[in-house]
Design an enzyme around this catalytic site. Structure first.
Site, mmCIF file in Angstrom:
data_model
loop_
_atom_site.group_PDB
_atom_site.id
_atom_site.type_symbol
_atom_site.label_atom_id
_atom_site.label_comp_id
_atom_site.label_asym_id
_atom_site.label_seq_id
_atom_site.Cartn_x
_atom_site.Cartn_y
_atom_site.Cartn_z
ATOM 1 N N CYS A 2 -2.900 56.995 -0.584
ATOM 2 C CA CYS A 2 -3.903 56.995 -1.635
ATOM 3 C C CYS A 2 -4.966 58.063 -1.407
ATOM 4 C CB CYS A 2 -4.561 55.632 -1.820
ATOM 5 S SG CYS A 2 -6.190 55.462 -1.176
ATOM 6 N N ARG A 33 -1.020 61.996 -2.919
ATOM 7 C CA ARG A 33 -1.170 60.991 -1.876
ATOM 8 C C ARG A 33 -0.776 59.596 -2.328
ATOM 9 N NH1 ARG A 33 -4.762 63.051 1.981
ATOM 10 N NH2 ARG A 33 -5.138 60.964 2.749
ATOM 11 N N TRP A 86 -1.434 54.126 -3.718
ATOM 12 C CA TRP A 86 -0.066 53.881 -3.260
ATOM 13 C C TRP A 86 -0.107 52.458 -2.702
ATOM 14 C CZ3 TRP A 86 2.611 52.514 1.163
ATOM 15 C CH2 TRP A 86 3.983 52.762 1.149
ATOM 16 N N ASN A 112 -8.756 53.377 1.122
ATOM 17 C CA ASN A 112 -7.480 53.919 1.581
ATOM 18 C C ASN A 112 -7.204 53.289 2.945
ATOM 19 O OD1 ASN A 112 -6.565 57.172 2.970
ATOM 20 N ND2 ASN A 112 -5.284 55.456 2.467
ATOM 21 N N GLY A 113 -6.104 52.533 3.040
ATOM 22 C CA GLY A 113 -5.757 51.915 4.315
ATOM 23 C C GLY A 113 -5.240 50.502 4.130
ATOM 24 N N GLU A 493 18.320 65.811 7.777
ATOM 25 C CA GLU A 493 17.301 66.333 6.864
ATOM 26 C C GLU A 493 17.879 66.577 5.468
ATOM 27 O OE1 GLU A 493 14.291 66.344 6.747
ATOM 28 O OE2 GLU A 493 13.653 67.936 5.396
ATOM 29 N N LYS A 497 16.492 64.744 2.040
ATOM 30 C CA LYS A 497 16.004 65.473 0.845
ATOM 31 C C LYS A 497 16.655 64.884 -0.406
ATOM 32 C CE LYS A 497 13.136 67.201 1.842
ATOM 33 N NZ LYS A 497 12.594 66.988 2.981
ATOM 34 N N GLU A 500 15.362 61.301 -1.156
ATOM 35 C CA GLU A 500 13.957 61.281 -1.584
ATOM 36 C C GLU A 500 13.796 61.597 -3.064
ATOM 37 O OE1 GLU A 500 10.982 62.787 1.926
ATOM 38 O OE2 GLU A 500 12.407 64.251 1.209
ATOM 39 N N HIS A 516 34.455 55.808 13.553
ATOM 40 C CA HIS A 516 34.121 54.537 14.211
ATOM 41 C C HIS A 516 33.567 53.530 13.213
ATOM 42 C CE1 HIS A 516 35.058 56.182 18.101
ATOM 43 N NE2 HIS A 516 34.337 57.254 17.797
ATOM 44 N N LYS A 615 2.835 61.712 -0.297
ATOM 45 C CA LYS A 615 2.931 62.855 0.606
ATOM 46 C C LYS A 615 2.376 62.542 1.992
ATOM 47 C CE LYS A 615 3.511 67.297 1.429
ATOM 48 N NZ LYS A 615 4.903 67.680 1.606
HETATM 49 N N1 GLU Z 1 -4.225 48.460 0.804
HETATM 50 C C1 GLU Z 1 -4.790 48.947 -0.409
HETATM 51 C C2 GLU Z 1 -3.984 48.517 -1.618
HETATM 52 O O1 GLU Z 1 -2.854 48.142 -1.525
HETATM 53 C C3 GLU Z 1 -4.961 50.456 -0.393
HETATM 54 C C4 GLU Z 1 -3.666 51.167 -0.306
HETATM 55 C C5 GLU Z 1 -3.812 52.659 -0.174
HETATM 56 O O2 GLU Z 1 -4.300 53.149 0.833
HETATM 57 O O3 GLU Z 1 -3.307 53.329 -1.097
HETATM 58 O O4 GLU Z 1 -4.492 48.547 -2.682
#
Ligand code: GLU
Length: 620
Positions: A2, A33, A86, A112-113, A493, A497, A500, A516, A615
């Site tokens: 995020c 992000r 995210w 974010n976290g 790799e 790609k 993804e 195997h 990313k």
């Molecule tokens: N944990 C938070 C959520 O799920 C923030 C996620 C993030 O860092 O994008 O909303």
């Protein structure tokens, strides 16, 4: 993951643009992000002590559409925060999107976290009659700040007390309706950078969001809190003592984050690979010598180092697999590549005689950061290979070698991966020459590396051939990538790609391992991409190709020009320039990247922002 942003200005004519528009523009730059939902919260400035909130599931363009008819109402507002998400806790929907408001709607924040103890905190707050609207861990923080704010009416104390109770990772931007002249930013483990300007100040997860306004930045350290006003920024350490930090100047080109006429960032970045590799080489080539400017990792240390551990995630890990293979073969000391998220909890056998190399494009990858900290804790010297200058991993490692790929926007990495590989080749040449006391080794390695850019150019010039192959196989349900030794590292790799960005199922297999078990999945029409660049095992891979073809597979083979034997065993051949053994992976990855790109384009996939990915991975 995020992206978060905060912006505040005064009423001077030079700075009083529409804050909602500024926040949305910044979020567009941070969208790489995370992009499942987005929102902004704006402080009312007409004395009403109110927070306006606009948020929605979807991309920034959806947020912009939703906000469009409110822009005029917000015309006189001067401060706000924004978020592109995210999701980690709670599905991406309107309610779970950030910002989150406190119960009384007096406080709004973006995060974010991940808050690991959010359930306990939620229980604690529920006992105090707080109600929750969303499923996120973030909403707990908003309520907790309010809980303490109600006690003290001091925003700084409330934020400090609340964040002291959080376990996990966070970068937070917080606004208080009662304090329309101020934003609060605080972080632990997730990135947060302050951007200083005249008549206005801002902060964001990444400098790209602020380049239009400023190049003077300050990186907040863990637990530091910034009180950001239009004309001042105060930074407090974890004990709430004021700290002086000197801004640094960013030299990045703001246009680097534009598509320059390409349909996708990924194509632009694939085409930039020769330059990324060339710039990386020239930064560290000093005549015929290699000089990384290492300070803490001395020549003496490299001469005596007993083993090497390379830790990374995703494509950077695949670069590490190539590196580990080459290092062990040339240096004759144990060298392994390990996935960072596994390394952290594996009780790794490393000590002060181990060199730990951490590879990360963003320098923020949380798993890699934790691995770096673990390695340091165990006494190992740490060297990072990072693309983003001044990022957390670069700062915390004993020494850092920066790749010179420039900003990479597409989620699927291409040029940063290529730059990582060339750093690994040069590092190997450097260590080998120290251990053998022979400067000519460096010059030999350097010459091999210098041949790479022209070879990449020649492959990129003939990309239509790969486009044609992609058109033949665009409807495949599953694709296998096989190879031995360095070609196996390459297969990992290549397969990643494809997965993804095209969402086609794919597996990478060591060619000899197929029989195997996995060969049972090969049926008539299955596509196998066989990499045959590793000359010592060319004949062996050839046999593996005939094995899969005997079971009906169709084979695209990649090999150096001149290996005509392949023509009779593969359905299609992709010929590569005659590169050295070591640089083979750098050359052969490009057709694989192109193949993934063209298949994804033909299938109408969102190439630069594949579903569920982001990313910069700043969660565990
Ligand atoms: N944990 C938070 C959520 O799920 C923030 C996620 C993030 O860092 O994008 O909303």
């Amino acid at each position: 993951m995020c992206g978060i942003v905060g912006y505040i200005s005064n009423n001077s004519p030079a700075s009083c643009e529409n804050v909602a528009k500024i926040l949305i523009k910044a979020l567009e730059k941070l969208e790489y992000r995370g992009y499942d939902s987005a929102g902004i919260a704006i402080l009312e400035s007409n004395g009403e002590k109110k927070i306006h909130m606009i948020k929605t599931k979807g991309h920034i363009k959806d947020l912009c559409a939703l906000a469009a008819d409110k822009f005029s109402t917000l015309e006189n507002c001067r401060a706000g925060i924004g978020h592109t998400r995210w999701a980690t806790h709670g599905e991406p929907n309107d309610v779970n999107s950030h910002p989150h408001m406190s119960y009384s709607k007096e406080i709004a924040l973006v995060h974010n976290g991940i808050i690991e103890n959010y359930l306990e905190l939620r229980e604690f707050l529920t006992k105090h009659d707080y109600k929750f609207l969303s499923q996120t861990d973030t909403e707990v923080i908003a309520q907790l700040v309010e809980y303490y704010y109600k006690e003290t009416h001091d925003p700084v104390k409330a934020v400090r007390t609340a964040t002291n109770m959080l376990q996990g990772t966070y970068a937070l931007a917080i606004i208080f309706a009662e304090h329309p002249d101020m934003l609060i930013a605080i972080r632990k483990d997730s990135p947060l950078i302050l951007g200083l300007c005249e008549n206005r100040n801002m902060f964001a997860s990444d400098v790209s969001a602020m380049l239009e306004y400023t190049r003077d930045i300050i990186r907040l350290s863990d637990y530091e809190m910034a009180i950001v006003k239009a004309d001042s920024v105060t930074i407090l350490n974890r004990f709430d003592e004021e700290v002086e930090k000197t801004p640094v100047k960013i030299t990045w080109d703001a246009n680097a984050a534009e598509k320059d006429g390409y349909d996708h960032f990924m194509m632009k970045e694939m085409m930039q690979q020769p330059t990324a590799v060339r710039n990386t080489i020239s930064r560290y080539a000093n005549g015929t010598r290699i000089d990384f400017g290492l300070k803490s990792i001395t020549r003496e240390y490299l001469k005596n180092v007993r083993d090497i551990c390379i830790v990374a995630c995703g494509s950077a890990y695949h670069a590490g697999v190539v590196g580990a293979n080459l290092f062990e073969k040339a240096l004759r000391i144990p060298t392994r590549a390990q996935i960072a998220s596994e390394f952290i909890y594996s009780d790794p056998l490393i000590n002060e005689n181990t060199l730990t190399i951490v590879i990360s494009q963003s320098g923020e990858t949380l798993d890699s950061l934790q691995a770096l900290r673990k390695a340091k804790e165990l006494g190992s010297k740490t060297l990072s290979i990072v693309n983003v200058e001044g990022s957390i991993i670069a700062i915390e490692s004993d020494d850092c070698i920066y790749t010179q790929a420039g900003p990479e926007i597409a989620v699927a990495t291409t040029k940063a991966y290529s730059a990582q590989l060339v750093v690994l080749y040069m590092l190997l040449g450097h260590i080998l020459s120290i251990r053998n006391d022979d400067a000519s080794i460096e010059s030999r390695y350097l010459s091999e590396c210098m041949e790479i850019p022209a070879m990449l150019e020649s492959i990129l010039e003939h990309k239509e051939h790969i486009q044609h192959l992609a058109s033949l196989y665009q409807n495949c349900e599953s694709i296998f990538y096989i190879g031995r030794n360095l070609d196996y590292a390459l297969a990992l790799e290549g397969s990643l790609k494809l997965k993804e960005i095209s969402y086609i199922h794919s597996e990478a297999y060591a060619s000899g391992e197929l029989k195997h078990g996995t060969i049972s999945l090969i049926k008539p029409g299955t596509l196998v991409i066989a990499s045959c660049t590793y000359e010592p095992l060319f004949e062996k891979t050839l046999s593996n190709i005939t094995e899969v073809r005997s079971r009906g597979a169709e084979v695209i083979a990649l090999a150096r020009e001149g290996n005509t034997k392949l023509e009779s065993v593969a359905d299609h051949c992709v010929w590569l320039p005659k590169c050295s053994q070591m640089t083979g992976p750098s050359i052969a990855i490009v057709p694989m990247q192109l193949f993934a790109y063209y298949i994804a384009a033909l299938r109408g996939c969102e190439i630069d922002k594949p579903r569920n990915l982001a990313k910069t991975v700043t969660v565990e």
